[in-house]
Design an enzyme around this catalytic site. Structure first.
Site, PDB file in Angstrom:
ATOM      1  N   CYS A   1       0.899  -1.369   0.262  1.00 36.91           N
ATOM      2  CA  CYS A   1      -0.042  -0.003   0.057  1.00 36.91           C
ATOM      3  C   CYS A   1       0.829   1.346  -0.363  1.00 36.91           C
ATOM      4  O   CYS A   1       0.427   2.476  -0.311  1.00 36.91           O
ATOM      5  CB  CYS A   1      -0.841  -0.060   1.357  1.00 36.91           C
ATOM      6  SG  CYS A   1      -2.012  -1.615   1.243  1.00 36.91           S
TER       7      CYS A   1
ATOM      8  N   HIS B   1      -3.827   6.869   2.520  1.00 35.93           N
ATOM      9  CA  HIS B   1      -4.303   5.563   1.982  1.00 35.93           C
ATOM     10  C   HIS B   1      -5.544   5.181   2.532  1.00 35.93           C
ATOM     11  O   HIS B   1      -5.765   5.360   3.758  1.00 35.93           O
ATOM     12  CB  HIS B   1      -3.020   4.688   2.536  1.00 35.93           C
ATOM     13  CG  HIS B   1      -3.493   3.201   2.156  1.00 35.93           C
ATOM     14  ND1 HIS B   1      -3.808   2.585   0.834  1.00 35.93           N
ATOM     15  CD2 HIS B   1      -3.756   1.971   3.117  1.00 35.93           C
ATOM     16  CE1 HIS B   1      -3.964   1.499   1.059  1.00 35.93           C
ATOM     17  NE2 HIS B   1      -3.973   0.942   2.250  1.00 35.93           N
TER      18      HIS B   1
ATOM     19  N   ASN C   1     -10.174  -0.745  -0.796  1.00 30.07           N
ATOM     20  CA  ASN C   1      -8.842  -0.521  -0.979  1.00 30.07           C
ATOM     21  C   ASN C   1      -8.328  -1.218  -1.802  1.00 30.07           C
ATOM     22  O   ASN C   1      -8.141  -2.326  -2.075  1.00 30.07           O
ATOM     23  CB  ASN C   1      -8.063  -1.147   0.678  1.00 30.07           C
ATOM     24  CG  ASN C   1      -6.496  -1.260   0.836  1.00 30.07           C
ATOM     25  OD1 ASN C   1      -5.855  -0.605  -0.118  1.00 30.07           O
ATOM     26  ND2 ASN C   1      -6.415  -1.742   1.642  1.00 30.07           N
TER      27      ASN C   1
HETATM   28  N1  ACO Z   1     -19.109  -9.351   7.904  1.00 31.63           N
HETATM   29  C1  ACO Z   1     -19.778  -9.443   9.004  1.00 31.63           C
HETATM   30  N2  ACO Z   1     -18.871 -10.139   9.904  1.00 31.63           N
HETATM   31  C2  ACO Z   1     -17.733  -9.792  10.017  1.00 31.63           C
HETATM   32  C3  ACO Z   1     -17.072  -9.741   8.795  1.00 31.63           C
HETATM   33  C4  ACO Z   1     -17.870  -9.301   7.631  1.00 31.63           C
HETATM   34  N3  ACO Z   1     -17.181  -9.000   6.574  1.00 31.63           N
HETATM   35  N4  ACO Z   1     -15.752  -9.809   9.102  1.00 31.63           N
HETATM   36  C5  ACO Z   1     -15.498 -10.226  10.342  1.00 31.63           C
HETATM   37  N5  ACO Z   1     -16.913 -10.120  10.974  1.00 31.63           N
HETATM   38  C6  ACO Z   1     -16.878 -10.351  12.212  1.00 31.63           C
HETATM   39  C7  ACO Z   1     -15.718 -11.222  13.227  1.00 31.63           C
HETATM   40  O1  ACO Z   1     -15.786 -12.737  12.738  1.00 31.63           O
HETATM   41  C8  ACO Z   1     -16.316 -11.021  14.575  1.00 31.63           C
HETATM   42  O2  ACO Z   1     -17.110 -11.852  14.740  1.00 31.63           O
HETATM   43  P1  ACO Z   1     -17.013 -12.408  16.376  1.00 31.63           P
HETATM   44  O3  ACO Z   1     -17.018 -11.169  17.352  1.00 31.63           O
HETATM   45  O4  ACO Z   1     -18.194 -13.239  16.370  1.00 31.63           O
HETATM   46  O5  ACO Z   1     -15.801 -13.323  16.259  1.00 31.63           O
HETATM   47  C9  ACO Z   1     -17.012  -9.518  14.214  1.00 31.63           C
HETATM   48  O6  ACO Z   1     -17.065  -9.440  13.053  1.00 31.63           O
HETATM   49  C10 ACO Z   1     -16.037  -8.623  14.878  1.00 31.63           C
HETATM   50  O7  ACO Z   1     -14.906  -8.400  14.078  1.00 31.63           O
HETATM   51  P2  ACO Z   1     -13.749  -7.318  14.471  1.00 31.63           P
HETATM   52  O8  ACO Z   1     -12.309  -8.053  13.892  1.00 31.63           O
HETATM   53  O9  ACO Z   1     -13.728  -7.009  15.853  1.00 31.63           O
HETATM   54  O10 ACO Z   1     -14.107  -6.125  13.774  1.00 31.63           O
HETATM   55  P3  ACO Z   1     -13.221  -4.660  13.542  1.00 31.63           P
HETATM   56  O11 ACO Z   1     -14.171  -4.024  14.213  1.00 31.63           O
HETATM   57  O12 ACO Z   1     -11.704  -5.010  14.178  1.00 31.63           O
HETATM   58  O13 ACO Z   1     -13.202  -4.907  11.893  1.00 31.63           O
HETATM   59  C11 ACO Z   1     -11.602  -4.837  10.248  1.00 31.63           C
HETATM   60  C12 ACO Z   1     -12.223  -5.664  11.479  1.00 31.63           C
HETATM   61  C13 ACO Z   1     -12.517  -4.128   9.398  1.00 31.63           C
HETATM   62  C14 ACO Z   1     -10.911  -6.156   9.434  1.00 31.63           C
HETATM   63  C15 ACO Z   1     -10.519  -3.983  10.956  1.00 31.63           C
HETATM   64  O14 ACO Z   1      -9.727  -4.763  11.689  1.00 31.63           O
HETATM   65  C16 ACO Z   1      -9.571  -3.543   9.895  1.00 31.63           C
HETATM   66  O15 ACO Z   1     -10.034  -2.574   8.991  1.00 31.63           O
HETATM   67  N6  ACO Z   1      -8.292  -3.621  10.148  1.00 31.63           N
HETATM   68  C17 ACO Z   1      -7.166  -3.329   8.956  1.00 31.63           C
HETATM   69  C18 ACO Z   1      -7.140  -4.175   8.055  1.00 31.63           C
HETATM   70  C19 ACO Z   1      -6.837  -3.580   6.651  1.00 31.63           C
HETATM   71  O16 ACO Z   1      -7.113  -2.439   6.305  1.00 31.63           O
HETATM   72  N7  ACO Z   1      -6.311  -4.298   5.878  1.00 31.63           N
HETATM   73  C20 ACO Z   1      -5.827  -3.931   4.656  1.00 31.63           C
HETATM   74  C21 ACO Z   1      -4.319  -4.070   4.211  1.00 31.63           C
HETATM   75  S1  ACO Z   1      -3.537  -3.168   5.270  1.00 31.63           S
HETATM   76  C22 ACO Z   1      -3.793  -1.515   4.978  1.00 31.63           C
HETATM   77  O17 ACO Z   1      -4.001  -1.275   3.738  1.00 31.63           O
HETATM   78  C23 ACO Z   1      -3.364  -0.682   6.012  1.00 31.63           C
END
Ligand code: ACO
Length: 329
Positions: A112, A252, A282
């Site tokens: 990224c 980003h 993204n």
């Molecule tokens: N739809 C519905 N539920 C979902 C989904 C989905 N697509 N994905 C995960 N869940 C569920 C999980 O299983 C979890 O369920 P549980 O509580 O029963 O275990 C619940 O939702 C909550 O999950 P969390 O991980 O607590 O959600 P969070 O608020 O942390 O959001 C996310 C998750 C969006 C992935 C966040 O952590 C994030 O954006 N992280 C950064 C990742 C990223 O951007 N990566 C890209 C590459 S790096 C970069 O570009 C910076």
């Protein structure tokens, strides 16, 4: 002598994948995706469409906008982690597609942060005095490494990107500073394990879904906010500026919550922060050039404005770049 941006362009494929489409594929909801990420839809490539095709569309627009002939381009830098092939490079495919017969070029893998690495590299070539016209393009086709059965990750990414022409300027404007970082101790948190020399493709590796991107979302989130905020604050301070001097911040686009938290740490008001993640998701190395090109099209940048770019991605890689905007004809 500084390097300055004299043209910008962006391109995304035609096909749209909405959150409602994803609701039919995995156990998710539009409400969950929008509230956790700010993403409503993303674009994905069609059959037989790949990174070099998107790059070629951008390259052609750049030439047209700057009224250049393909032969004017001396270096083509393609920032991507989803090249068409390991070899030949995507830069070679783009060179051939546009007929840039005087150019050399290469692919640059910075995830990224790739486009910031590419701008920095191109700027140093310009500053050396040896080159006068460099094409830097950031594009990723994330759908090609996405597991559309893994709801933790597949909702986040899309395909597309943008690019810029770099040329020398005798003014004090252009790219004036950058802080770029890499820390491989974060490598396992965002990784595509299969397909490289560590784990070449086998029937077993395909069955084990090793050729898709995997992440520890919560860890990436924490490092992304801290990484982008730290280098953004540092670059402002070391140039004797304050947050108020920044006219536009293009971060980003990984997650709207990451952007909001980063902007809050830097003290930027909402009107200074460029956000288009809702439409594109993204696009990895594509997000910053796509945002920059849209900001230019929307006339958000005036001559002399201070523009701050910041990115964070797999590696971990991260960085910030300060540009004193120079309006080009
Ligand atoms: N739809 C519905 N539920 C979902 C989904 C989905 N697509 N994905 C995960 N869940 C569920 C999980 O299983 C979890 O369920 P549980 O509580 O029963 O275990 C619940 O939702 C909550 O999950 P969390 O991980 O607590 O959600 P969070 O608020 O942390 O959001 C996310 C998750 C969006 C992935 C966040 O952590 C994030 O954006 N992280 C950064 C990742 C990223 O951007 N990566 C890209 C590459 S790096 C970069 O570009 C910076």
């Amino acid at each position: 002598m500084n390097a300055t941006i004299t043209a910008t362009a962006h391109y995304v494929p035609e096909k749209v994948l909405t959150n409602h489409d994803l609701e039919k594929m995995i156990d998710t909801s539009d409400e969950w995706i929008q509230s956790r990420t700010g993403i409503a839809q993303r674009y994905i490539v069609g059959e037989n469409e790949a990174t070099s095709d998107l790059c070629t569309q951008i390259a052609k627009q750049l030439l047209e906008k700057r009224e250049l002939s393909p032969d004017d381009i001396q270096v083509i830098i393609i920032c991507t982690c989803t090249p068409d092939y390991f070899a030949p490079s995507t830069a070679a495919l783009v060179q051939n597609n546009i007929g840039a017969s005087n150019a050399w070029g290469f692919d640059l893998s910075g995830a990224c942060t790739g486009f910031l690495y590419g701008l920095e590299t191109g700027a140093k070539f310009i500053e050396s005095g040896q080159y006068e016209r460099i094409m830097v393009i950031g594009v990723d086709t994330m759908s090609s490494i996405m597991d559309y059965t893994d709801r933790d990750i597949c909702v986040l990414f899309g395909d597309g990107g943008g690019g810029a022409i770099l040329e020398p300027t005798v003014s004090e404007k252009g790219i004036i500073d950058s802080i770029l970082r890499i820390d491989g101790s974060g490598g396992d948190y965002l990784i595509m394990p299969g397909g490289g020399s560590r784990q070449p493709a086998t029937v077993e590796s395909v069955k084990a879904r090793q050729h898709f991107l995997k992440q520890d979302g919560k860890t990436v989130y924490k490092f992304a906010v801290k990484g982008m905020a730290d280098v953004s604050k540092d670059i402002i301070t070391r140039n004797n500026l304050t947050g108020e001097d920044i006219s536009l911040f293009i971060p980003h686009q990984a997650n709207k919550r990451i952007i909001d938290a980063t902007a809050a740490r830097c003290g930027f008001t909402e009107d200074k922060v460029f956000i288009n993640i809702g439409r594109y998701g993204n696009t990895t190395a594509g997000t910053i050039p796509l945002g920059l090109s849209e900001a230019v099209d929307e006339r958000l940048l005036n001559d002399g404005d201070m523009l701050l770019l910041a990115a964070f991605g797999a590696g971990f890689t991260w960085g910030s770049m300060l540009i004193k905007w120079e309006t080009y004809p």
